[in-house]
Design an enzyme around this catalytic site. Structure first.
Site, mmCIF file in Angstrom:
data_model
loop_
_atom_site.group_PDB
_atom_site.id
_atom_site.type_symbol
_atom_site.label_atom_id
_atom_site.label_comp_id
_atom_site.label_asym_id
_atom_site.label_seq_id
_atom_site.Cartn_x
_atom_site.Cartn_y
_atom_site.Cartn_z
ATOM 1 N N LYS A 143 14.678 6.164 21.399
ATOM 2 C CA LYS A 143 13.368 5.563 21.110
ATOM 3 C C LYS A 143 12.778 4.945 22.371
ATOM 4 O O LYS A 143 11.599 5.115 22.679
ATOM 5 C CB LYS A 143 13.521 4.447 20.064
ATOM 6 C CG LYS A 143 13.578 4.953 18.659
ATOM 7 C CD LYS A 143 13.394 3.827 17.658
ATOM 8 C CE LYS A 143 13.533 4.399 16.257
ATOM 9 N NZ LYS A 143 13.295 3.450 15.205
ATOM 10 N N THR A 197 11.114 -8.849 6.920
ATOM 11 C CA THR A 197 11.007 -9.440 5.586
ATOM 12 C C THR A 197 12.406 -9.843 5.118
ATOM 13 O O THR A 197 13.265 -8.977 4.937
ATOM 14 C CB THR A 197 10.396 -8.406 4.613
ATOM 15 O OG1 THR A 197 9.139 -7.987 5.141
ATOM 16 C CG2 THR A 197 10.214 -8.991 3.225
ATOM 17 N N ARG A 251 -0.144 -2.845 7.408
ATOM 18 C CA ARG A 251 0.096 -1.651 6.600
ATOM 19 C C ARG A 251 0.241 -0.457 7.533
ATOM 20 O O ARG A 251 -0.548 -0.319 8.485
ATOM 21 C CB ARG A 251 -1.108 -1.375 5.671
ATOM 22 C CG ARG A 251 -1.386 -2.449 4.669
ATOM 23 C CD ARG A 251 -2.810 -2.327 4.147
ATOM 24 N NE ARG A 251 -3.789 -2.419 5.245
ATOM 25 C CZ ARG A 251 -5.086 -2.187 5.116
ATOM 26 N NH1 ARG A 251 -5.587 -1.837 3.960
ATOM 27 N NH2 ARG A 251 -5.903 -2.300 6.156
ATOM 28 N N GLU A 252 1.236 0.378 7.280
ATOM 29 C CA GLU A 252 1.362 1.585 8.077
ATOM 30 C C GLU A 252 0.088 2.410 7.910
ATOM 31 O O GLU A 252 -0.494 2.467 6.840
ATOM 32 C CB GLU A 252 2.579 2.400 7.635
ATOM 33 C CG GLU A 252 3.880 1.742 8.062
ATOM 34 C CD GLU A 252 5.108 2.440 7.511
ATOM 35 O OE1 GLU A 252 5.065 3.641 7.239
ATOM 36 O OE2 GLU A 252 6.138 1.738 7.349
ATOM 37 N N LEU A 293 -5.901 -0.677 -7.218
ATOM 38 C CA LEU A 293 -6.187 -0.319 -8.611
ATOM 39 C C LEU A 293 -6.356 1.195 -8.754
ATOM 40 O O LEU A 293 -7.122 1.654 -9.598
ATOM 41 C CB LEU A 293 -7.459 -1.030 -9.103
ATOM 42 C CG LEU A 293 -7.313 -2.494 -9.514
ATOM 43 C CD1 LEU A 293 -8.639 -3.023 -10.075
ATOM 44 C CD2 LEU A 293 -6.209 -2.717 -10.539
ATOM 45 N N CYS A 319 8.552 -0.655 1.890
ATOM 46 C CA CYS A 319 8.412 -2.091 1.590
ATOM 47 C C CYS A 319 8.404 -2.423 0.096
ATOM 48 O O CYS A 319 9.264 -3.167 -0.370
ATOM 49 C CB CYS A 319 7.166 -2.646 2.253
ATOM 50 S SG CYS A 319 7.330 -2.721 4.042
ATOM 51 N N LYS A 326 11.693 -1.972 -2.151
ATOM 52 C CA LYS A 326 12.814 -2.834 -1.751
ATOM 53 C C LYS A 326 12.462 -4.320 -1.892
ATOM 54 O O LYS A 326 13.299 -5.129 -2.277
ATOM 55 C CB LYS A 326 13.272 -2.511 -0.330
ATOM 56 C CG LYS A 326 12.493 -3.160 0.781
ATOM 57 C CD LYS A 326 13.172 -2.998 2.129
ATOM 58 C CE LYS A 326 12.283 -3.418 3.278
ATOM 59 N NZ LYS A 326 11.919 -4.829 3.332
HETATM 60 P P1 NAD Z 1 11.993 0.287 11.223
HETATM 61 O O1 NAD Z 1 13.203 0.787 10.577
HETATM 62 O O2 NAD Z 1 10.842 1.207 11.490
HETATM 63 O O3 NAD Z 1 12.373 -0.383 12.627
HETATM 64 C C1 NAD Z 1 13.474 -1.214 12.839
HETATM 65 C C2 NAD Z 1 13.954 -1.019 14.280
HETATM 66 O O4 NAD Z 1 14.970 -1.986 14.561
HETATM 67 C C3 NAD Z 1 14.569 0.350 14.536
HETATM 68 O O5 NAD Z 1 13.922 0.950 15.645
HETATM 69 C C4 NAD Z 1 16.037 0.056 14.826
HETATM 70 O O6 NAD Z 1 16.616 0.930 15.762
HETATM 71 C C5 NAD Z 1 15.948 -1.361 15.379
HETATM 72 N N1 NAD Z 1 17.185 -2.132 15.299
HETATM 73 C C6 NAD Z 1 18.106 -2.177 14.287
HETATM 74 N N2 NAD Z 1 19.088 -3.039 14.580
HETATM 75 C C7 NAD Z 1 18.792 -3.577 15.788
HETATM 76 C C8 NAD Z 1 19.415 -4.546 16.600
HETATM 77 N N3 NAD Z 1 20.552 -5.154 16.238
HETATM 78 N N4 NAD Z 1 18.834 -4.877 17.782
HETATM 79 C C9 NAD Z 1 17.700 -4.271 18.169
HETATM 80 N N5 NAD Z 1 17.049 -3.345 17.432
HETATM 81 C C10 NAD Z 1 17.595 -3.005 16.253
HETATM 82 O O7 NAD Z 1 11.505 -0.943 10.343
HETATM 83 P P2 NAD Z 1 9.998 -1.451 10.101
HETATM 84 O O8 NAD Z 1 9.323 -0.576 9.111
HETATM 85 O O9 NAD Z 1 9.340 -1.736 11.400
HETATM 86 O O10 NAD Z 1 10.302 -2.824 9.338
HETATM 87 C C11 NAD Z 1 10.866 -3.935 10.010
HETATM 88 C C12 NAD Z 1 10.801 -5.146 9.091
HETATM 89 O O11 NAD Z 1 9.423 -5.493 8.851
HETATM 90 C C13 NAD Z 1 11.427 -4.932 7.709
HETATM 91 O O12 NAD Z 1 12.007 -6.123 7.290
HETATM 92 C C14 NAD Z 1 10.233 -4.602 6.843
HETATM 93 O O13 NAD Z 1 10.450 -4.936 5.502
HETATM 94 C C15 NAD Z 1 9.168 -5.474 7.447
HETATM 95 N N6 NAD Z 1 7.800 -4.979 7.276
HETATM 96 C C16 NAD Z 1 7.552 -3.653 7.388
HETATM 97 C C17 NAD Z 1 6.240 -3.197 7.224
HETATM 98 C C18 NAD Z 1 5.928 -1.726 7.324
HETATM 99 O O14 NAD Z 1 4.840 -1.337 6.906
HETATM 100 N N7 NAD Z 1 6.812 -0.893 7.853
HETATM 101 C C19 NAD Z 1 5.211 -4.105 6.948
HETATM 102 C C20 NAD Z 1 5.507 -5.456 6.859
HETATM 103 C C21 NAD Z 1 6.806 -5.883 7.015
#
Ligand code: NAD
Length: 438
Positions: A35, A123, A157-158, A253, A263, A266
């Site tokens: 990455k 989260t 939001r993605e 809606l 999200c 879970k």
């Molecule tokens: P993701 O899986 O896309 O990214 C997580 C990253 O963390 C990965 O690249 C992984 O390699 C890295 N990682 C894992 N362990 C690690 C460590 N010990 N040290 C360094 N890097 C490490 O996850 P995401 O979708 O970005 O979500 C991250 C958090 O944010 C989650 O808790 C999620 O619920 C929350 N969140 C996500 C969104 C969304 O839309 N994706 C929105 C709001 C909140």
């Protein structure tokens, strides 16, 4: 301000790039070499509109550095954001192992007697940040470190995350340390938005409460769609009539095949677990999860009702596999689950998604699935079309022309992207969700 981001997924990479865009010096760390190598070359490991250009610019301007060097990254940041994943574990609770691993590593590399703020953006269930604090201390061992912990849940939001990060409805920050909150506010002052300053627990719970409420709204309109199908009412008209009430609002809606993604499922489940662990049965949430599960089956039943449960002599064109439009993410995608159900019933699938083909292939493999290179190509000689993701490009196809390429003009629209009347006009047998047949 010097900022470190731990975890360069959807949240970490976007937040890091946006903070750099605001003028901060950002260092982003991930444990996955590939990455970081990609990011350094300006190639994004995720699909997100505008991200590549933004990262390219802030890297060139020298305000954004990607690394796998934990020591360098932790030493860099006055504020260190934890943005690692918190997926569900087998019991439905949040798997916090990545968060604790990251916080221990932060402790290991925190410089002695140099005040830092550790911020959890991931989260995490209420009260987790107290354990994050302990985990940082554990990593530090006998070193004398000076830090505070803040909860700063993320709401982006993605698909629209860069816009969201710059235009959030509010920023939530929670801590027992005013000093840490003041420091974090320095970053968010850039935004003209309300900053909710609160305690750790409330900040943690706000995120779950917000997501659970939105999921409830989706399940609610999906339940209404069931009443529509049984009474002749039209769910789009009902949703419009409801949504114009400012107390309700029109968003979330849209009746469909149920909520999915990395999200909502879970977070709803984890909140339910939190309530059970605290000896409270959150019955409403049980109903929300139950309705969501059933909604997917109701949709598949429309297909089974037409063709029977053995679909081995059928080929379906499928539009969309991402969990929502404008993303390549297929984590907990209901669209992906439905493709698996149809394939499990013997159907052959011609599949297309504008961004999620690579992730779909990883998850589905090649058995019974042909990956097409355009929306148009999925219409060729299929028995029915199944729309599973609400990409705008699917709504604006020329259905009058394209459906003539099909063996039969049958459309199952799991996102209510099309209008029943328009479909009828071009001779299509149309199945939406809760749409009136009048
Ligand atoms: P993701 O899986 O896309 O990214 C997580 C990253 O963390 C990965 O690249 C992984 O390699 C890295 N990682 C894992 N362990 C690690 C460590 N010990 N040290 C360094 N890097 C490490 O996850 P995401 O979708 O970005 O979500 C991250 C958090 O944010 C989650 O808790 C999620 O619920 C929350 N969140 C996500 C969104 C969304 O839309 N994706 C929105 C709001 C909140």
């Amino acid at each position: 301000m010097k900022i470190t981001i731990i975890g360069t997924g959807y949240v970490g990479l976007v937040s890091g790039a946006v903070f750099a865009d605001w003028g901060h010096e950002v260092m982003c760390l991930d444990i996955v070499d590939k990455k970081i190598e990609m990011i350094k070359k300006g190639v994004m490991p995720i699909y997100e509109e505008g991200l590549e250009e933004l990262v390219d610019r802030v890297q060139k301007e020298g305000r954004f550095v990607a690394t796998t060097d934990y020591k360098k990254a932790v030493e860099h940041g006055e504020i260190i954001f934890i943005c690692v994943g918190t997926p569900s574990n087998e019991s439905g609770a949040a798997d916090l192992s990545y968060v604790f691993k990251a916080s221990e590593s932060i402790g290991k590399y925190l410089p002695e007697n140099d005040y830092r703020v550790v911020v959890t953006k991931s989260t995490v269930p209420v009260n987790t940040n107290n354990s994050v604090k302990e985990s940082v201390k554990k990593g530090a061992g006998s070193k004398k470190i000076d830090f505070d912990v803040v909860s700063n849940p993320e709401f982006l939001r993605e698909g629209t995350s860069i816009y969201d990060a710059n235009n959030t409805d509010r920023v939530v920050i929670g801590s027992s340390s005013e000093k840490a909150l003041d420091k974090l506010e320095e970053i968010y002052k850039h935004l003209e938005t309300e900053i909710v300053r609160t305690d750790l627990q409330s900040a943690e719970l706000i995120k779950y409460a917000a997501n659970a409420f939105l999921a409830t709204k989706i399940s609610f309109i999906n339940e209404i769609s069931q009443i529509c199908e049984r009474t002749g009412a039209d769910v789009k008209a009902v949703a419009r009539g409801m949504g114009l009430d400012k107390r309700i609002g029109p968003k979330f809606l849209n009746a469909g095949i149920g909520y999915g993604g990395s999200c909502f499922p879970k977070d709803v489940e984890a909140l339910y677990r939190t309530s059970s662990q605290n000896f409270y049965d959150f019955r409403l949430l049980r109903g929300v999860m139950d309705a969501n599960e059933r909604q997917k089956i109701y949709f598949v039943e429309k297909i089974w009702n037409k063709y029977g449960e053995n679909l081995s002599d059928k080929t379906f064109g499928v539009l969309g596999v991402a969990f929502k439009n404008d993303t390549d993410d297929v984590r907990k995608s209901v669209a992906l689950e439905i493709v698996k159900i149809l394939r499990g019933a013997g159907a052959h699938i011609k599949l297309y998604d504008p961004a999620a083909m690579k992730n779909a292939k990883k998850s589905l493999g090649n058995d019974y699935i042909s990956y097409m290179d355009s929306s148009e190509a999925v219409f060729d000689e299929v028995d029915a079309l199944v729309i599973l993701t609400e990409w705008q490009e699917f709504a604006s196809l020329d259905y009058a022309d394209l459906t003539t390429r099909m063996n039969d003009k049958v459309v199952f629209d799991g996102r209510n992207l099309l209008e029943p009347e328009e479909m009828q006009k071009v001779g299509v047998e149309y199945y939406g969700i809760g749409r009136s047949k009048h």
